[in-house]
Write a protein that holds these residues in place. Sequence first.
Motif, PDB file in Angstrom:
ATOM      1  N   LEU A   1       0.810  -1.223   0.000  1.00 14.70           N
ATOM      2  CA  LEU A   1       0.000   0.000   0.000  1.00 14.70           C
ATOM      3  C   LEU A   1       0.840   1.268   0.000  1.00 14.70           C
ATOM      4  N   GLY A   2       2.168   1.105   0.017  1.00 13.11           N
ATOM      5  CA  GLY A   2       3.048   2.269   0.031  1.00 13.11           C
ATOM      6  C   GLY A   2       3.082   2.974   1.370  1.00 13.11           C
ATOM      7  N   LEU A   3       2.867   2.226   2.459  1.00 15.09           N
ATOM      8  CA  LEU A   3       2.842   2.808   3.799  1.00 15.09           C
ATOM      9  C   LEU A   3       4.100   2.430   4.571  1.00 15.09           C
ATOM     10  N   ALA A   4       4.388   3.198   5.597  1.00 16.36           N
ATOM     11  CA  ALA A   4       5.514   2.879   6.471  1.00 16.36           C
ATOM     12  C   ALA A   4       5.180   1.630   7.274  1.00 16.36           C
ATOM     13  N   PRO A   5       6.167   0.805   7.596  1.00 16.24           N
ATOM     14  CA  PRO A   5       5.903  -0.412   8.360  1.00 16.24           C
ATOM     15  C   PRO A   5       5.229  -0.120   9.701  1.00 16.24           C
ATOM     16  N   LEU A   6       4.217  -0.902  10.015  1.00  9.77           N
ATOM     17  CA  LEU A   6       3.517  -0.781  11.287  1.00  9.77           C
ATOM     18  C   LEU A   6       4.031  -1.870  12.207  1.00  9.77           C
ATOM     19  N   ASP A   7       4.799  -1.488  13.194  1.00  9.99           N
ATOM     20  CA  ASP A   7       5.386  -2.462  14.112  1.00  9.99           C
ATOM     21  C   ASP A   7       4.411  -2.764  15.241  1.00  9.99           C
ATOM     22  N   TRP A   8       3.612  -3.834  15.067  1.00  8.91           N
ATOM     23  CA  TRP A   8       2.671  -4.203  16.111  1.00  8.91           C
ATOM     24  C   TRP A   8       3.388  -4.938  17.234  1.00  8.91           C
ATOM     25  N   ASN A   9       2.809  -4.873  18.402  1.00 11.13           N
ATOM     26  CA  ASN A   9       3.376  -5.544  19.577  1.00 11.13           C
ATOM     27  C   ASN A   9       2.231  -6.152  20.374  1.00 11.13           C
ATOM     28  N   LEU A  10       2.140  -7.469  20.354  1.00 10.97           N
ATOM     29  CA  LEU A  10       1.068  -8.187  21.034  1.00 10.97           C
ATOM     30  C   LEU A  10       1.621  -9.424  21.725  1.00 10.97           C
ATOM     31  N   PHE A  11       1.170  -9.662  22.958  1.00 13.33           N
ATOM     32  CA  PHE A  11       1.558 -10.859  23.699  1.00 13.33           C
ATOM     33  C   PHE A  11       3.078 -11.041  23.755  1.00 13.33           C
ATOM     34  N   GLY A  12       3.777  -9.919  23.831  1.00 17.41           N
ATOM     35  CA  GLY A  12       5.233  -9.983  23.904  1.00 17.41           C
ATOM     36  C   GLY A  12       5.906 -10.243  22.572  1.00 17.41           C
ATOM     37  N   GLN A  13       5.142 -10.255  21.494  1.00 22.53           N
ATOM     38  CA  GLN A  13       5.672 -10.483  20.148  1.00 22.53           C
ATOM     39  C   GLN A  13       5.526  -9.201  19.332  1.00 22.53           C
TER      40      GLN A  13
END
Length: 257
Positions: free
Chosen positions: A37-49
């Motif tokens: 989509l041409g977007l900046a990376p979204l660094d998700w953080n869930l359950f310690g991951q």
Amino acid sequence: MFDRPTRLFIVLGGFFVCNALIAEFLGVKIFALEATLGLAPLDWNLFGQSGSLSFTAGVLLWPVVFIMTDIINEYYGWRGVRLLSYLTVGLILYAFAFAYLSIGLSPADWWVGIQSGQGVPDMQAAFSAIFGQGMWIIVGSVVAFLIGQIVDVTVFHRIRRLTGGRHVWARATGSTLISQFIDSFVVLYVAFVLGPQQWPMELFLAVGTVNYVYKFVVAIVLTPLIYLGRALIDRYLGDELSGTLRERAAAAEGLAW
């Protein structure tokens, strides 16, 4: 040769099975949603991951399969969905059986390096990697698909009874959201927790949640397609015949899969 309801069922069933089969084979590719989509990376953080939004290419088609499940359910009831679901599972297993058989065929010497100029030095290895999906992934996908279909049909009919046939969006989107939730976690659990990779529970929950959020958003966005599909079908069948089919589908009781 066939009446209109029969022709419609054949067409809908053909697209249903075709979408599921394509989704299975496309699932070998993992794509980055943000980069696409041409977007900046979204660094998700869930359950310690943590991670980015990476999905199998199969997610492009699975929401369509579940939407078609609801459309078929609307006009042909649980019996129509059951028939197509069993047929789809059988054809998926049939397709993978021949995929594995073809992998085992001895490649022609000239064919192995035919695409080396395109960056593919070994066509046999590439073919095996693409079509030779792990057995645990195949089993997980098939089990998740069947469970998802059963849940989708059950929830669809429960909501239809509660609303008295009103609010198409509620039964279609509601059943899809619930069935996609189960599908998202079952396939990962069978393929990567029970399978040889032995994912830790934290990773399983994190990846499953991210996958479901994506499917949740897509299901909401695609809701208008339910109304479009219904309008096209009603126009093709005529109001009287389409109404009769919907009444028969709604009157069918029990979910004896």
